[in-house]
Scaffold this motif. Structure first.
Motif, mmCIF file in Angstrom:
data_model
loop_
_atom_site.group_PDB
_atom_site.id
_atom_site.type_symbol
_atom_site.label_atom_id
_atom_site.label_comp_id
_atom_site.label_asym_id
_atom_site.label_seq_id
_atom_site.Cartn_x
_atom_site.Cartn_y
_atom_site.Cartn_z
ATOM 1 N N SER A 165 -10.341 85.258 -44.633
ATOM 2 C CA SER A 165 -11.641 85.917 -44.493
ATOM 3 C C SER A 165 -12.412 85.434 -43.277
ATOM 4 N N SER A 166 -12.070 84.279 -42.753
ATOM 5 C CA SER A 166 -12.778 83.744 -41.591
ATOM 6 C C SER A 166 -11.770 83.385 -40.507
ATOM 7 N N ARG A 167 -12.101 83.726 -39.282
ATOM 8 C CA ARG A 167 -11.234 83.405 -38.154
ATOM 9 C C ARG A 167 -11.777 82.235 -37.345
ATOM 10 N N ASN A 168 -12.560 81.370 -37.962
ATOM 11 C CA ASN A 168 -13.160 80.256 -37.249
ATOM 12 C C ASN A 168 -12.219 79.064 -37.107
ATOM 13 N N GLU A 169 -11.173 79.027 -37.889
ATOM 14 C CA GLU A 169 -10.257 77.900 -37.826
ATOM 15 C C GLU A 169 -9.394 77.993 -36.568
ATOM 16 N N PRO A 170 -9.040 76.853 -35.977
ATOM 17 C CA PRO A 170 -8.212 76.878 -34.769
ATOM 18 C C PRO A 170 -6.771 77.262 -35.109
ATOM 19 N N PRO A 171 -6.039 77.726 -34.105
ATOM 20 C CA PRO A 171 -4.617 78.033 -34.344
ATOM 21 C C PRO A 171 -3.876 76.796 -34.807
ATOM 22 N N GLY A 172 -2.952 76.962 -35.696
ATOM 23 C CA GLY A 172 -2.184 75.850 -36.218
ATOM 24 C C GLY A 172 -2.927 75.033 -37.263
ATOM 25 N N PHE A 223 -2.972 75.253 -40.424
ATOM 26 C CA PHE A 223 -2.124 74.907 -41.558
ATOM 27 C C PHE A 223 -0.853 74.185 -41.127
ATOM 28 N N GLY A 224 -0.747 73.812 -39.868
ATOM 29 C CA GLY A 224 0.437 73.105 -39.366
ATOM 30 C C GLY A 224 1.371 74.068 -38.656
ATOM 31 N N GLY A 225 2.453 73.555 -38.180
ATOM 32 C CA GLY A 225 3.421 74.364 -37.462
ATOM 33 C C GLY A 225 3.072 74.462 -35.992
ATOM 34 N N HIS A 226 3.887 75.164 -35.285
ATOM 35 C CA HIS A 226 3.715 75.315 -33.843
ATOM 36 C C HIS A 226 2.879 76.544 -33.530
ATOM 37 N N VAL A 227 2.186 76.487 -32.423
ATOM 38 C CA VAL A 227 1.357 77.613 -31.996
ATOM 39 C C VAL A 227 2.030 78.296 -30.847
#
Length: 63
Positions: free
Chosen positions: A50-57, A59-63
């Motif tokens: 619902s929100s796109r404020n979190e940075p890429p990655g 939840f972990g993993g590669h971007v």
């Protein structure tokens, strides 16, 4: 490019002229419509989407 087909210049076709792109499109659409599809209801709500404020990655993993 010494001999350009007359159909490209005048738009008039002589002999066998097929619309291969149009035919392939019609064929693909009929194949898609033949597949069974059911939409039983809405998709479940995912809170972290619902929100796109979190940075890429986030939840972990590669971007």
């Amino acid at each position: 490019m010494k001999q350009i087909p007359s159909r490209d210049i005048t738009g008039h076709c002589e002999g066998e002229c097929r619309n291969l792109v149009g035919e392939a499109d019609c064929k693909r659409q009929s194949e898609l419509q033949a597949e069974p599809y059911s939409n039983s209801g809405p998709s479940p709500s995912i809170p972290w989407a619902s929100s796109r404020n979190e940075p890429p990655g986030f939840f972990g993993g590669h971007v």
